[in-house]
Design a protein around this motif. Sequence first.
Motif, PDB file in Angstrom:
ATOM      1  N   LYS A  59     -11.469  70.740  14.180  1.00  0.00           N
ATOM      2  CA  LYS A  59     -12.249  71.959  14.448  1.00  0.00           C
ATOM      3  C   LYS A  59     -11.446  73.125  13.909  1.00  0.00           C
ATOM      4  O   LYS A  59     -10.401  73.479  14.455  1.00  0.00           O
ATOM      5  N   THR A  60     -11.929  73.717  12.816  1.00  0.00           N
ATOM      6  CA  THR A  60     -11.116  74.710  12.123  1.00  0.00           C
ATOM      7  C   THR A  60     -11.889  75.983  11.812  1.00  0.00           C
ATOM      8  O   THR A  60     -12.955  75.914  11.196  1.00  0.00           O
ATOM      9  N   PRO A  61     -11.358  77.130  12.209  1.00  0.00           N
ATOM     10  CA  PRO A  61     -11.948  78.381  11.736  1.00  0.00           C
ATOM     11  C   PRO A  61     -11.601  78.544  10.261  1.00  0.00           C
ATOM     12  O   PRO A  61     -10.759  77.827   9.727  1.00  0.00           O
ATOM     13  N   ASP A  62     -12.202  79.515   9.614  1.00  0.00           N
ATOM     14  CA  ASP A  62     -11.918  79.721   8.191  1.00  0.00           C
ATOM     15  C   ASP A  62     -10.508  80.230   7.959  1.00  0.00           C
ATOM     16  O   ASP A  62      -9.910  79.934   6.927  1.00  0.00           O
ATOM     17  N   ALA A  63      -9.975  80.989   8.917  1.00  0.00           N
ATOM     18  CA  ALA A  63      -8.596  81.478   8.797  1.00  0.00           C
ATOM     19  C   ALA A  63      -7.935  81.467  10.168  1.00  0.00           C
ATOM     20  O   ALA A  63      -8.473  82.033  11.123  1.00  0.00           O
TER      21      ALA A  63
END
Length: 186
Positions: free
Chosen positions: A103-107
């Motif tokens: 689960k990764t945000p863009d930054a």
Amino acid sequence: PALLGPGVQSRAAKCVSDPASLLSLFADDGAREPPVPPAGVDLARLVSDLQGCLVRDHIASPLVASVKRAIGLEYELVLYKVLSAAGVAFETESDLRKKGATKTPDALLKIPFMFGNRVVHWIDSKACFCSEDLYYNDGIKQFRQYVNRFGPGMAIYWFGYVEDIPFEESVLITDSFPKHITCLEC
């Protein structure tokens, strides 16, 4: 579509590119005879109808999905350029995935910053307009996962948002990168 069963969109795309693949939809795995469509089914008409549906679908067709994805990637690059210009150290979604994150945000910011009285640990870029429906059906679930993993963050809806939505306190919603931030030190 009822003849195609589950997974209609992917099967439809395959059938449009290779009409002969329609026959495989009617195959009986144990049959020795070549598959034959049910009586009354005109495969040429079915292919033509599928092509027509895909051309006229301006919301979820494979072409529209590809365009939306390309625009999303373009705005992720805009975010990375803005962060770099502001001197903010960060890891990209790709960097995080290489480390095994799911689960990764863009930054993900290496050092959080303050915007007003809000701490920002991560930023997610959204190349769309945020309606109430979009926020409650997609945004909240996604953003809560980031908050649980990384702390409070920010979502940038580049094409604007409905301002009177009661947004989550731990997620700052905006339509641009803030002009004045305060970088924090470890």
